[in-house]
Design a protein around this motif. Structure first.
Motif, PDB file in Angstrom:
ATOM      1  N   GLY A  13       1.434   0.723  -4.277  1.00  0.00           N
ATOM      2  CA  GLY A  13       0.388   0.557  -3.050  1.00  0.00           C
ATOM      3  C   GLY A  13      -0.628  -0.034  -4.325  1.00  0.00           C
ATOM      4  O   GLY A  13      -1.610   0.444  -4.052  1.00  0.00           O
ATOM      5  N   ARG A  67      -9.792   1.592   0.044  1.00  0.00           N
ATOM      6  CA  ARG A  67      -9.030   2.740  -1.053  1.00  0.00           C
ATOM      7  C   ARG A  67      -9.394   3.360  -2.204  1.00  0.00           C
ATOM      8  O   ARG A  67     -10.664   2.904  -1.827  1.00  0.00           O
ATOM      9  CB  ARG A  67      -8.214   1.357  -2.527  1.00  0.00           C
ATOM     10  CG  ARG A  67      -6.823   0.298  -1.149  1.00  0.00           C
ATOM     11  CD  ARG A  67      -5.984   1.144  -0.178  1.00  0.00           C
ATOM     12  NE  ARG A  67      -5.150   0.891  -1.843  1.00  0.00           N
ATOM     13  CZ  ARG A  67      -3.967   1.332  -1.527  1.00  0.00           C
ATOM     14  NH1 ARG A  67      -3.251   2.207  -0.365  1.00  0.00           N
ATOM     15  NH2 ARG A  67      -2.693   1.736  -2.272  1.00  0.00           N
ATOM     16  N   GLY A  84       6.979   5.248   3.275  1.00  0.00           N
ATOM     17  CA  GLY A  84       5.176   6.556   4.032  1.00  0.00           C
ATOM     18  C   GLY A  84       4.318   5.471   4.673  1.00  0.00           C
ATOM     19  O   GLY A  84       4.792   4.535   4.665  1.00  0.00           O
ATOM     20  N   GLY A  85       3.496   6.010   5.079  1.00  0.00           N
ATOM     21  CA  GLY A  85       2.451   6.936   4.586  1.00  0.00           C
ATOM     22  C   GLY A  85       2.451   7.000   2.867  1.00  0.00           C
ATOM     23  O   GLY A  85       2.371   6.155   2.367  1.00  0.00           O
ATOM     24  N   PHE A 125       0.745   2.151   9.873  1.00  0.00           N
ATOM     25  CA  PHE A 125       2.239   2.660   9.848  1.00  0.00           C
ATOM     26  C   PHE A 125       1.264   3.943  10.412  1.00  0.00           C
ATOM     27  O   PHE A 125       0.693   4.900  10.226  1.00  0.00           O
ATOM     28  CB  PHE A 125       2.335   2.770   7.771  1.00  0.00           C
ATOM     29  CG  PHE A 125       2.895   1.941   7.011  1.00  0.00           C
ATOM     30  CD1 PHE A 125       4.094   1.054   7.090  1.00  0.00           C
ATOM     31  CD2 PHE A 125       1.781   0.607   6.800  1.00  0.00           C
ATOM     32  CE1 PHE A 125       4.985   0.409   6.600  1.00  0.00           C
ATOM     33  CE2 PHE A 125       2.224  -0.680   6.329  1.00  0.00           C
ATOM     34  CZ  PHE A 125       3.916  -0.842   6.185  1.00  0.00           C
ATOM     35  N   ASP A 173       2.417  -4.062  -4.617  1.00  0.00           N
ATOM     36  CA  ASP A 173       2.491  -4.327  -3.494  1.00  0.00           C
ATOM     37  C   ASP A 173       0.461  -5.118  -3.482  1.00  0.00           C
ATOM     38  O   ASP A 173      -0.218  -4.726  -4.486  1.00  0.00           O
ATOM     39  CB  ASP A 173       2.269  -3.462  -2.236  1.00  0.00           C
ATOM     40  CG  ASP A 173       3.100  -2.742  -1.600  1.00  0.00           C
ATOM     41  OD1 ASP A 173       4.341  -3.743  -2.085  1.00  0.00           O
ATOM     42  OD2 ASP A 173       3.267  -2.653  -0.942  1.00  0.00           O
ATOM     43  N   TYR A 193      -7.307  -0.585   7.339  1.00  0.00           N
ATOM     44  CA  TYR A 193      -6.319  -1.735   7.545  1.00  0.00           C
ATOM     45  C   TYR A 193      -4.916  -1.472   7.967  1.00  0.00           C
ATOM     46  O   TYR A 193      -3.480  -2.359   9.371  1.00  0.00           O
ATOM     47  CB  TYR A 193      -6.091  -2.934   6.795  1.00  0.00           C
ATOM     48  CG  TYR A 193      -5.960  -2.338   5.489  1.00  0.00           C
ATOM     49  CD1 TYR A 193      -4.323  -1.768   4.959  1.00  0.00           C
ATOM     50  CD2 TYR A 193      -6.407  -1.834   4.562  1.00  0.00           C
ATOM     51  CE1 TYR A 193      -3.905  -1.929   4.626  1.00  0.00           C
ATOM     52  CE2 TYR A 193      -6.063  -1.440   3.294  1.00  0.00           C
ATOM     53  CZ  TYR A 193      -4.290  -0.518   3.299  1.00  0.00           C
ATOM     54  OH  TYR A 193      -4.281  -0.394   2.425  1.00  0.00           O
ATOM     55  N   THR A 200      -2.990  -8.691   7.244  1.00  0.00           N
ATOM     56  CA  THR A 200      -2.745  -8.186   8.561  1.00  0.00           C
ATOM     57  C   THR A 200      -4.019  -7.516   9.888  1.00  0.00           C
ATOM     58  O   THR A 200      -3.642  -6.426   9.635  1.00  0.00           O
ATOM     59  CB  THR A 200      -1.900  -8.672   9.408  1.00  0.00           C
ATOM     60  OG1 THR A 200      -0.648  -8.676   8.554  1.00  0.00           O
ATOM     61  CG2 THR A 200      -1.367  -8.629  10.797  1.00  0.00           C
ATOM     62  N   GLN A 207      -2.768  -3.459  -4.093  1.00  0.00           N
ATOM     63  CA  GLN A 207      -3.253  -4.012  -3.524  1.00  0.00           C
ATOM     64  C   GLN A 207      -4.171  -5.199  -3.405  1.00  0.00           C
ATOM     65  O   GLN A 207      -3.989  -5.429  -2.900  1.00  0.00           O
ATOM     66  CB  GLN A 207      -3.681  -2.694  -2.504  1.00  0.00           C
ATOM     67  CG  GLN A 207      -3.617  -1.883  -2.040  1.00  0.00           C
ATOM     68  CD  GLN A 207      -1.577  -1.815  -1.001  1.00  0.00           C
ATOM     69  OE1 GLN A 207      -2.051  -2.911  -1.087  1.00  0.00           O
ATOM     70  NE2 GLN A 207      -1.187  -0.527  -0.809  1.00  0.00           N
TER      71      GLN A 207
HETATM   72  C1  LIG Z   1       3.020   2.141   3.343  1.00  0.00           C
HETATM   73  S1  LIG Z   1       2.271   1.255   2.687  1.00  0.00           S
HETATM   74  C2  LIG Z   1       2.490   1.180   0.504  1.00  0.00           C
HETATM   75  C3  LIG Z   1       2.521   2.878  -0.091  1.00  0.00           C
HETATM   76  C4  LIG Z   1       1.090   3.395  -0.318  1.00  0.00           C
HETATM   77  N1  LIG Z   1       0.887   4.351   0.684  1.00  0.00           N
HETATM   78  C5  LIG Z   1       0.203   2.868  -0.604  1.00  0.00           C
HETATM   79  O1  LIG Z   1      -0.469   2.428   0.199  1.00  0.00           O
HETATM   80  O2  LIG Z   1      -0.366   1.908  -1.435  1.00  0.00           O
HETATM   81  C6  LIG Z   1       3.246  -0.703   2.491  1.00  0.00           C
HETATM   82  C7  LIG Z   1       2.479  -1.717   2.382  1.00  0.00           C
HETATM   83  O3  LIG Z   1       1.908  -2.180   3.448  1.00  0.00           O
HETATM   84  C8  LIG Z   1       1.226  -3.373   3.209  1.00  0.00           C
HETATM   85  N2  LIG Z   1       0.204  -3.181   3.974  1.00  0.00           N
HETATM   86  C9  LIG Z   1       0.074  -1.995   4.998  1.00  0.00           C
HETATM   87  N3  LIG Z   1      -1.063  -2.678   6.264  1.00  0.00           N
HETATM   88  C10 LIG Z   1      -1.570  -3.679   5.570  1.00  0.00           C
HETATM   89  C11 LIG Z   1      -1.891  -4.839   6.339  1.00  0.00           C
HETATM   90  N4  LIG Z   1      -2.447  -4.718   8.114  1.00  0.00           N
HETATM   91  N5  LIG Z   1      -1.910  -6.009   6.423  1.00  0.00           N
HETATM   92  C12 LIG Z   1      -0.707  -6.554   5.500  1.00  0.00           C
HETATM   93  N6  LIG Z   1      -0.591  -5.845   4.107  1.00  0.00           N
HETATM   94  C13 LIG Z   1      -0.369  -4.674   4.857  1.00  0.00           C
HETATM   95  C14 LIG Z   1       0.530  -2.821   1.459  1.00  0.00           C
HETATM   96  O4  LIG Z   1       0.059  -3.439   0.683  1.00  0.00           O
HETATM   97  C15 LIG Z   1       1.235  -1.728   1.877  1.00  0.00           C
HETATM   98  O5  LIG Z   1       1.310  -1.105   0.070  1.00  0.00           O
END
Ligand SMILES: C[S@@+](CC[C@H](N)C(=O)[O-])C[C@H]1O[C@@H](n2cnc3c(N)ncnc32)[C@H](O)[C@@H]1O
Ligand code: SF4
Length: 385
Positions: A126, A140, A68-69, A27, A164, A24, A198, A128
């Motif tokens: 994260g 995951r 990040g990442g 980033f 998150d 999903y 999203t 989730q």
């Molecule tokens: C850079 S990531 C977090 C840190 C780590 N990489 C992880 O995934 O555990 C930032 C956050 O954005 C959220 N995220 C990323 N893509 C998303 C999407 N398509 N829809 C909703 N939340 C999203 C996730 O909750 C994620 O933990």
């Protein structure tokens, strides 16, 4: 929450690698099968920090965010080296907030203690989901139990931590989400980030969605899930302070407030964005996105910048509105007027107020109401028109 008028300067540092790519996520994150040369990246982070500080001149840093990442893949010594460089080239404020994003698969207590010794004082995990089938569907590589173990390690090492969760997942009902959220809140401390799933373009989830193989909740269910979130978090003392972020009053993420309050921040690392005030103009900056190209650029030029645009008054004012109205505290309309050179249209404010989507509190505050938040994009577009 500190006042929105207080000066703030944030530093964002991007670590662009993950152990695997979640379907999903769009980033700037990459999977490497060979070991990443952390010493080489550290030298480049230090060089880009020095080059950015040479452009900004003296600043007092109020927050640092290692995002990040998966920054928790970095050795504590690498994190320490980055923080030392920031402290060397700018002044660190008295209570500087230093957050590191961590993925539960890469959390172990020894490493977390190392981050703390290096100067990190807050982690964001994260998690989730707290449901193994949902975690699997999200791609995951950890279970709910492993995620909660990571939360427990975070709790034992840091006074401040957040995690998150992603909701509005395929087939998720408001009742299931309510149960999951209550379990999460029992593990949370002062802060939670709760994102609606999203479907980002060009991700595996986008392809599945387009092929009819991944159904997201319809509008009514999505709204019920959102309302459930607000209701449960509000009652638990974790009200929303931003569309997707909930905190006990005073425990908001100071770094994210820098973005939403349109303060100044430096972006260091591949693909990092910055907003810097130089020669009386706000500059929007971005470094080269691709990690290897960024490294080579920094090694040859001393910085990775590929974008450095002075924003027009109009662009700056629109950004202020777009970011500021995400916050429940809202914006000061006078600051919009000072930035754009024209006031917000009183007729539009009156109409949105009559519709119950915005409210004013005296002259200095315009904010979106709880009824307006689910329609935020439309409300902002209307005000900015
Ligand atoms: C850079 S990531 C977090 C840190 C780590 N990489 C992880 O995934 O555990 C930032 C956050 O954005 C959220 N995220 C990323 N893509 C998303 C999407 N398509 N829809 C909703 N939340 C999203 C996730 O909750 C994620 O933990
Ligand atoms: S959600 Fe986190 S772990 Fe997954 S690909 Fe994105 S940044 Fe990496």
């Amino acid at each position: 929450m500190a006042s929105s008028d207080q000066p703030a300067f944030g530093v964002y540092v991007h670590w662009p690698f993950c152990l695997s790519k979640c379907p999903y996520c769009d980033f700037n994150s990459h999977v490497r099968h060979a070991a990443v040369d952390e010493a080489r990246f550290l030298r480049a982070f230090v060089a880009e920090t020095a080059a950015t500080a040479a452009r900004t001149g003296p600043r007092t840093v109020t927050s640092i965010f290692l995002g990040g990442g998966t920054p928790s893949l970095m050795q504590p010594a690498t994190v320490g080296g980055i923080l030392d460089a920031i402290g060397q080239h700018w002044t660190l404020g008295g209570h500087v907030e230093v957050t590191l994003e961590a993925n539960p698969t890469s959390v172990e207590a020894g490493r977390f203690r190392g981050y703390r010794a290096a100067g990190v004082n807050r982690v964001s995990l994260g998690v989730q989901a707290l449901d193994d089938a949902a975690l699997k569907e999200l791609g995951r590589t950890h279970t709910a139990r492993e995620a909660l173990e990571a939360v427990a390690i975070a709790r034992s090492c840091f006074d401040r931590y957040s995690f998150d969760l992603i909701y509005a997942r395929p087939r998720q009902t408001p009742q299931q989400w309510a149960d999951e959220l209550k379990r999460a809140i029992a593990e949370a401390a002062e802060h939670l980030s709760l994102y609606q799933l999203t479907i980002e373009p060009d991700t595996p989830f986008a392809a599945l969605h387009a092929a009819g193989k991944l159904a997201t909740p319809d509008d009514d269910t999505a709204r019920a899930l959102y309302d459930t979130t607000q209701d449960i978090c509000g009652k638990a003392g974790l009200p929303a302070y931003e569309v997707s972020n909930h905190a006990q009053p005073g425990a908001e993420c100071r770094h994210n407030l820098v973005y939403w309050r349109a303060h100044e921040y430096a972006g260091i690392g591949p693909g990092a964005h910055g907003r810097l005030d130089i020669d009386g103009h706000r500059h929007a900056t971005m470094s080269e996105k691709r990690p290897d190209a960024w490294l080579m650029r920094v090694e040859s030029l001393g910085h990775g910048l590929v974008t450095n645009d002075a924003l027009t008054r109009e662009e700056r004012a629109d950004e202020f509105l777009l970011m500021g109205l995400r916050l429940t505290e809202g914006i000061d309309p006078a600051r919009y007027e000072a930035l754009s050179g024209r006031p917000l249209d009183p007729a539009r404010i009156a109409l949105l107020t009559a519709q119950g989507f915005v409210e004013s509190q005296g002259q200095r505050c315009l904010r979106v109401t709880p009824a307006g938040f689910p329609l935020l994009d439309a409300v902002v577009a209307d005000l900015a028109a």
